[in-house]
Design an enzyme around this catalytic site. Structure first.
Site, PDB file in Angstrom:
ATOM      1  N   ARG A   1     -11.504  -0.200 -15.942  1.00 18.82           N
ATOM      2  CA  ARG A   1     -11.844  -0.582 -14.551  1.00 18.82           C
ATOM      3  C   ARG A   1     -13.225  -0.031 -14.180  1.00 18.82           C
ATOM      4  O   ARG A   1     -14.007  -0.669 -13.466  1.00 18.82           O
ATOM      5  CB  ARG A   1     -10.762  -0.012 -13.630  1.00 18.82           C
ATOM      6  CG  ARG A   1     -11.052  -0.119 -12.158  1.00 18.82           C
ATOM      7  CD  ARG A   1      -9.908   0.510 -11.396  1.00 18.82           C
ATOM      8  NE  ARG A   1     -10.104   0.464  -9.965  1.00 18.82           N
ATOM      9  CZ  ARG A   1      -9.188   0.885  -9.093  1.00 18.82           C
ATOM     10  NH1 ARG A   1      -8.036   1.343  -9.500  1.00 18.82           N
ATOM     11  NH2 ARG A   1      -9.425   0.826  -7.797  1.00 18.82           N
TER      12      ARG A   1
ATOM     13  N   SER B   1     -15.795  14.422  -6.484  1.00 19.68           N
ATOM     14  CA  SER B   1     -14.629  13.558  -6.735  1.00 19.68           C
ATOM     15  C   SER B   1     -13.354  14.385  -6.919  1.00 19.68           C
ATOM     16  O   SER B   1     -13.407  15.576  -7.208  1.00 19.68           O
ATOM     17  CB  SER B   1     -14.904  12.686  -7.958  1.00 19.68           C
ATOM     18  OG  SER B   1     -15.306  13.490  -9.039  1.00 19.68           O
TER      19      SER B   1
ATOM     20  N   ASN C   1      -7.513  12.959  -9.273  1.00 20.64           N
ATOM     21  CA  ASN C   1      -6.603  11.882  -9.683  1.00 20.64           C
ATOM     22  C   ASN C   1      -7.282  10.700 -10.357  1.00 20.64           C
ATOM     23  O   ASN C   1      -6.628   9.935 -11.065  1.00 20.64           O
ATOM     24  CB  ASN C   1      -5.718  11.419  -8.512  1.00 20.64           C
ATOM     25  CG  ASN C   1      -6.511  10.824  -7.380  1.00 20.64           C
ATOM     26  OD1 ASN C   1      -7.704  11.079  -7.245  1.00 20.64           O
ATOM     27  ND2 ASN C   1      -5.859  10.041  -6.546  1.00 20.64           N
TER      28      ASN C   1
ATOM     29  N   GLU D   1     -13.674   9.645   1.620  1.00 20.41           N
ATOM     30  CA  GLU D   1     -12.397   8.983   1.333  1.00 20.41           C
ATOM     31  C   GLU D   1     -11.368  10.100   1.258  1.00 20.41           C
ATOM     32  O   GLU D   1     -11.435  10.943   0.360  1.00 20.41           O
ATOM     33  CB  GLU D   1     -12.428   8.293  -0.024  1.00 20.41           C
ATOM     34  CG  GLU D   1     -13.492   7.231  -0.194  1.00 20.41           C
ATOM     35  CD  GLU D   1     -13.495   6.655  -1.604  1.00 20.41           C
ATOM     36  OE1 GLU D   1     -14.014   5.551  -1.765  1.00 20.41           O
ATOM     37  OE2 GLU D   1     -12.994   7.290  -2.555  1.00 20.41           O
TER      38      GLU D   1
ATOM     39  N   CYS E   1      -4.276   8.164  -3.419  1.00 17.10           N
ATOM     40  CA  CYS E   1      -4.458   8.148  -1.966  1.00 17.10           C
ATOM     41  C   CYS E   1      -3.781   6.919  -1.392  1.00 17.10           C
ATOM     42  O   CYS E   1      -3.248   6.950  -0.288  1.00 17.10           O
ATOM     43  CB  CYS E   1      -5.931   8.143  -1.624  1.00 17.10           C
ATOM     44  SG  CYS E   1      -6.812   6.759  -2.320  1.00 17.10           S
TER      45      CYS E   1
ATOM     46  N   GLU F   1       1.536  14.041   3.652  1.00 18.06           N
ATOM     47  CA  GLU F   1       1.229  13.352   2.389  1.00 18.06           C
ATOM     48  C   GLU F   1       1.736  14.209   1.236  1.00 18.06           C
ATOM     49  O   GLU F   1       1.180  15.287   0.985  1.00 18.06           O
ATOM     50  CB  GLU F   1      -0.294  13.179   2.270  1.00 18.06           C
ATOM     51  CG  GLU F   1      -0.713  12.520   0.975  1.00 18.06           C
ATOM     52  CD  GLU F   1      -2.227  12.484   0.750  1.00 18.06           C
ATOM     53  OE1 GLU F   1      -2.902  13.511   0.979  1.00 18.06           O
ATOM     54  OE2 GLU F   1      -2.724  11.431   0.322  1.00 18.06           O
TER      55      GLU F   1
HETATM   56  P1  NAP Z   1      -9.282  18.378  -2.937  1.00 15.63           P
HETATM   57  O1  NAP Z   1      -8.530  19.605  -3.234  1.00 15.63           O
HETATM   58  O2  NAP Z   1      -9.697  18.136  -1.546  1.00 15.63           O
HETATM   59  O3  NAP Z   1     -10.548  18.385  -3.924  1.00 15.63           O
HETATM   60  C1  NAP Z   1     -11.436  17.309  -3.986  1.00 15.63           C
HETATM   61  C2  NAP Z   1     -12.767  17.781  -4.535  1.00 15.63           C
HETATM   62  O4  NAP Z   1     -13.365  18.670  -3.603  1.00 15.63           O
HETATM   63  C3  NAP Z   1     -12.666  18.558  -5.847  1.00 15.63           C
HETATM   64  O5  NAP Z   1     -13.780  18.269  -6.641  1.00 15.63           O
HETATM   65  C4  NAP Z   1     -12.707  19.999  -5.371  1.00 15.63           C
HETATM   66  O6  NAP Z   1     -13.148  20.909  -6.354  1.00 15.63           O
HETATM   67  C5  NAP Z   1     -13.734  19.884  -4.262  1.00 15.63           C
HETATM   68  N1  NAP Z   1     -13.737  20.956  -3.281  1.00 15.63           N
HETATM   69  C6  NAP Z   1     -12.738  21.801  -2.925  1.00 15.63           C
HETATM   70  N2  NAP Z   1     -13.169  22.639  -1.956  1.00 15.63           N
HETATM   71  C7  NAP Z   1     -14.455  22.314  -1.694  1.00 15.63           C
HETATM   72  C8  NAP Z   1     -15.446  22.800  -0.785  1.00 15.63           C
HETATM   73  N3  NAP Z   1     -15.212  23.801   0.049  1.00 15.63           N
HETATM   74  N4  NAP Z   1     -16.652  22.206  -0.802  1.00 15.63           N
HETATM   75  C9  NAP Z   1     -16.930  21.192  -1.631  1.00 15.63           C
HETATM   76  N5  NAP Z   1     -16.042  20.693  -2.507  1.00 15.63           N
HETATM   77  C10 NAP Z   1     -14.817  21.244  -2.526  1.00 15.63           C
HETATM   78  O7  NAP Z   1      -8.438  17.074  -3.374  1.00 15.63           O
HETATM   79  P2  NAP Z   1      -7.658  16.793  -4.729  1.00 15.63           P
HETATM   80  O8  NAP Z   1      -6.425  17.625  -4.749  1.00 15.63           O
HETATM   81  O9  NAP Z   1      -8.590  16.842  -5.886  1.00 15.63           O
HETATM   82  O10 NAP Z   1      -7.258  15.248  -4.517  1.00 15.63           O
HETATM   83  C11 NAP Z   1      -6.123  14.848  -3.810  1.00 15.63           C
HETATM   84  C12 NAP Z   1      -6.479  14.424  -2.406  1.00 15.63           C
HETATM   85  O11 NAP Z   1      -7.524  13.472  -2.441  1.00 15.63           O
HETATM   86  C13 NAP Z   1      -5.328  13.715  -1.705  1.00 15.63           C
HETATM   87  O12 NAP Z   1      -5.272  14.133  -0.369  1.00 15.63           O
HETATM   88  C14 NAP Z   1      -5.710  12.235  -1.781  1.00 15.63           C
HETATM   89  O13 NAP Z   1      -5.129  11.440  -0.782  1.00 15.63           O
HETATM   90  C15 NAP Z   1      -7.186  12.316  -1.672  1.00 15.63           C
HETATM   91  N6  NAP Z   1      -7.795  11.130  -2.267  1.00 15.63           N
HETATM   92  C16 NAP Z   1      -8.309  10.185  -1.429  1.00 15.63           C
HETATM   93  C17 NAP Z   1      -8.836   9.001  -1.946  1.00 15.63           C
HETATM   94  C18 NAP Z   1      -9.363   7.921  -1.062  1.00 15.63           C
HETATM   95  O14 NAP Z   1     -10.042   7.051  -1.596  1.00 15.63           O
HETATM   96  N7  NAP Z   1      -9.115   7.905   0.238  1.00 15.63           N
HETATM   97  C19 NAP Z   1      -8.842   8.802  -3.315  1.00 15.63           C
HETATM   98  C20 NAP Z   1      -8.314   9.788  -4.132  1.00 15.63           C
HETATM   99  C21 NAP Z   1      -7.798  10.956  -3.595  1.00 15.63           C
HETATM  100  P3  NAP Z   1     -12.072  21.754  -7.215  1.00 15.63           P
HETATM  101  O15 NAP Z   1     -11.330  20.766  -8.026  1.00 15.63           O
HETATM  102  O16 NAP Z   1     -12.930  22.664  -7.977  1.00 15.63           O
HETATM  103  O17 NAP Z   1     -11.198  22.445  -6.214  1.00 15.63           O
HETATM  104  O1  G3P Z   2      -6.425   7.353  -5.005  1.00 12.80           O
HETATM  105  C1  G3P Z   2      -7.553   6.743  -5.549  1.00 12.80           C
HETATM  106  C2  G3P Z   2      -7.952   5.389  -5.016  1.00 12.80           C
HETATM  107  O2  G3P Z   2      -9.208   5.025  -5.407  1.00 12.80           O
HETATM  108  C3  G3P Z   2      -6.900   4.385  -5.279  1.00 12.80           C
HETATM  109  O3  G3P Z   2      -7.094   3.412  -6.204  1.00 12.80           O
HETATM  110  O4  G3P Z   2      -6.254   1.524  -7.501  1.00 12.80           O
HETATM  111  O5  G3P Z   2      -4.848   3.542  -7.200  1.00 12.80           O
HETATM  112  O6  G3P Z   2      -5.252   2.001  -5.305  1.00 12.80           O
HETATM  113  P1  G3P Z   2      -5.799   2.567  -6.562  1.00 12.80           P
END
Ligand code: NAP
Ligand code: G3P
Length: 492
Positions: free
Chosen positions: A111, A159, A162, A258, A292, A385
């Protein structure tokens, strides 16, 4: 081609075209969520090295911005082909590093190849415009604005775990196509896959310094990176908690975010229930619900609820649970902390008398798919969530109640509506406070040229290939003021 990015399984960072270790001499061990075996080590970079990475990007920016759009597109196309050639190897690392089933890991990489090709082509089609002044009283047609699109400078791409390949490339490729240089902070768990992606861009001929990587724990160096004064835009995907924190501690830096979601599937009385159940199960449980856009709650009209619940449970009972390399849908969660959090939500629902239909079984960080019926709005699972394999079903008396509960959420990413009545579908879609409504389908991001955005705590700004390139560039107007020449030039 990936040899130079590591020595003895210790991965380096790409700084100004070279793969280097950190002066901190500190590394972080990346263990597989599958069996806790080490996948490799990454560098814990120092603050000084963060500054160097950003400065490298700043210095390289004018060289890249000066390239023609077709030269930039050539590099992105080449990178896409290199990624495609190495798809199996990268998918295997991805599956190990984040416990994504191998089939989905491969499709994430493919993809991404498609995404990069589309981005390279779309970037060529983005054009400026000319505007004439005489649409406003007091201005003449001799005032003409030539509006071009300009890059922003240094884009910081962050990023989540996931989709460490796809959600990294979906920031990097459009940023580069728009003429920006990039500083890339991958998720710690996911870094190794992401560093392979960085190497792909480098191998494709990106000039030194145009893409630089920073590894290290977000909780330790994140704040330092995002407050660097030379960052011109932050493109972040991750949790709403971290997203909000970033927007609180920065000032006057444009952002695209996002964030989290609590996508609802609303099932009406005339829906095709088999179709709805199939979509709901896929939407809720693929990659163990760690998306997400996963469906995170079902709102079903009371008189069809029994039938829908049985269909859902029947399909959930057939989901394969176990090892990503056996193509199980339900695989170990990213870590124990995540599994503990999901368990907390399950326990709260049980304590408040939700009906457990299936699941609530756990082996370390592997949680079996869990479905709750008769969930009520006093339960945490109705609102939070989980980012895990648990699906709450809430029975509602009316469409209005379904819409109220759907909207009464801090999140607003997507929603699904299952019905055979297109009028009802459109009416409800208009009322839902989300970025996207899917009619008769699970919630999902793709295809990746569609606009993708969240409202409320689910994000800000709009992604999607053309939208992303536009969001990572800005218009610039050069206004020409022609002198009146009516005495000399006459219309014939
Ligand atoms: P996360 O804990 O918020 O981490 C995301 C990124 O931010 C990682 O690279 C993390 O680094 C970094 N990070 C953490 N603290 C930071 C700070 N103070 N400053 C700058 N960067 C920082 O999220 P995750 O657990 O990886 O992902 C799951 C979440 O992402 C879920 O809530 C999901 O819904 C959301 N998500 C949203 C979308 C969308 O498109 N809306 C898509 C995918 C995921 P480290 O890994 O080093 O902690
Ligand atoms: O959570 C990541 C976002 O990019 C979702 O993609 O294809 O899983 O809906 P998809």
């Amino acid at each position: 081609m990936f040899n130079e990015i590591q020595d003895n399984n210790c991965y380096k960072n790409l700084l100004n075209g070279k793969w280097v270790t950190s002066d901190s001499e500190k590394t972080i061990s990346i263990k597989s969520p599958i069996d806790d075996k080490e996948v490799g080590n990454i560098q814990a970079m120092t603050k000084e090295e963060v500054d160097i990475a950003v400065l490298d990007a700043k210095n390289a920016y004018p060289i890249w911005a000066d390239k023609s759009v077709s030269e930039r597109a050539d590099v992105i196309h080449k990178a896409a082909s290199i990624l495609e050639e190495n798809a199996d190897e990268i998918a295997e690392i991805l599956a190990k590093e984040i416990a994504k089933d191998i089939k989905s890991a491969k499709s994430e990489v493919i993809r991404t190849v498609d995404f990069m090709r589309f981005t390279a082509d779309e970037g060529k089609r983005i054009q400026g415009e000319t505007l004439q002044g005489d649409g406003f009283h007091g201005f003449s047609k001799n005032k003409i604005a030539f509006v071009t699109r300009e890059p922003l400078g240094v884009v910081l791409a962050i990023s989540p775990f996931n989709y460490p390949v796809n959600l990294s490339a979906s920031k990097i490729a459009p940023a580069l196509m728009a003429g920006n240089s990039v500083v890339f902070k991958p998720p710690t768990q996911g870094s190794i896959s992401a560093l392979h992606l960085a190497r792909v861009f480098q191998e494709a001929g990106l000039p030194d310094g145009v893409l630089n990587t920073i590894t290290g724990k977000g909780s330790e160096i994140g704040d330092y990176i995002i407050t660097n004064p030379n960052i011109n835009l932050i493109n972040f995907t991750g949790s709403s908690e971290v997203g909000k924190h970033i927007s609180e501690i920065t000032s006057m830096v444009p952002m695209i975010m996002e964030l989290g979601g609590k996508d609802a599937a609303i099932v009406l009385e005339d829906a095709e229930l088999d179709h709805a159940a199939t979509n709901i199960v896929k939407g809720a449980f693929s990659y163990s619900g760690q998306r997400c856009t996963a469906l995170k709650r079902v709102l079903v009209l009371e008189n069809i609820a029994d039938e829908l619940v049985e269909l859902i449970v029947e399909q959930v009972s057939k989901l394969q649970v176990g090892n990503p390399f056996d193509n199980a849908t339900i695989t170990p969660l990213i870590n124990n902390k995540a599994a503990n959090f999901v368990q907390e939500l399950i326990d709260d629902a049980l304590n408040k008398n939700a009906t457990l239909k299936i699941g609530n079984k756990r082996e370390k960080n592997l949680l079996y798919p869990t479905v709750f019926d008769n969930v009520t709005t006093d339960m945490r699972i109705a609102w939070e969530e989980p980012f895990g394999p648990v699906l709450p079903i809430i029975r509602v008396k009316s469409i209005d109640e379904a819409v109220d509960i759907a909207n009464d959420s801090e999140y607003g990413l997507q929603s699904s509506i299952f019905t055979n009545d297109i009028d009802d579908a459109f009416h409800i879609a208009r009322l839902l406070e989300v970025g996207t409504v899917q009619i008769n389908n699970k919630t999902e991001r793709g295809p990746d040229h569609f606009p993708f955005l969240g409202v409320k705590s689910s994000g800000m700004g709009t992604q999607g290939i053309r939208y992303s390139i536009e969001a990572m560039s800005r218009p610039k107007a050069i206004v020409v003021n022609l002198r009146e020449r009516s005495d000399k030039v006459t219309d014939k």
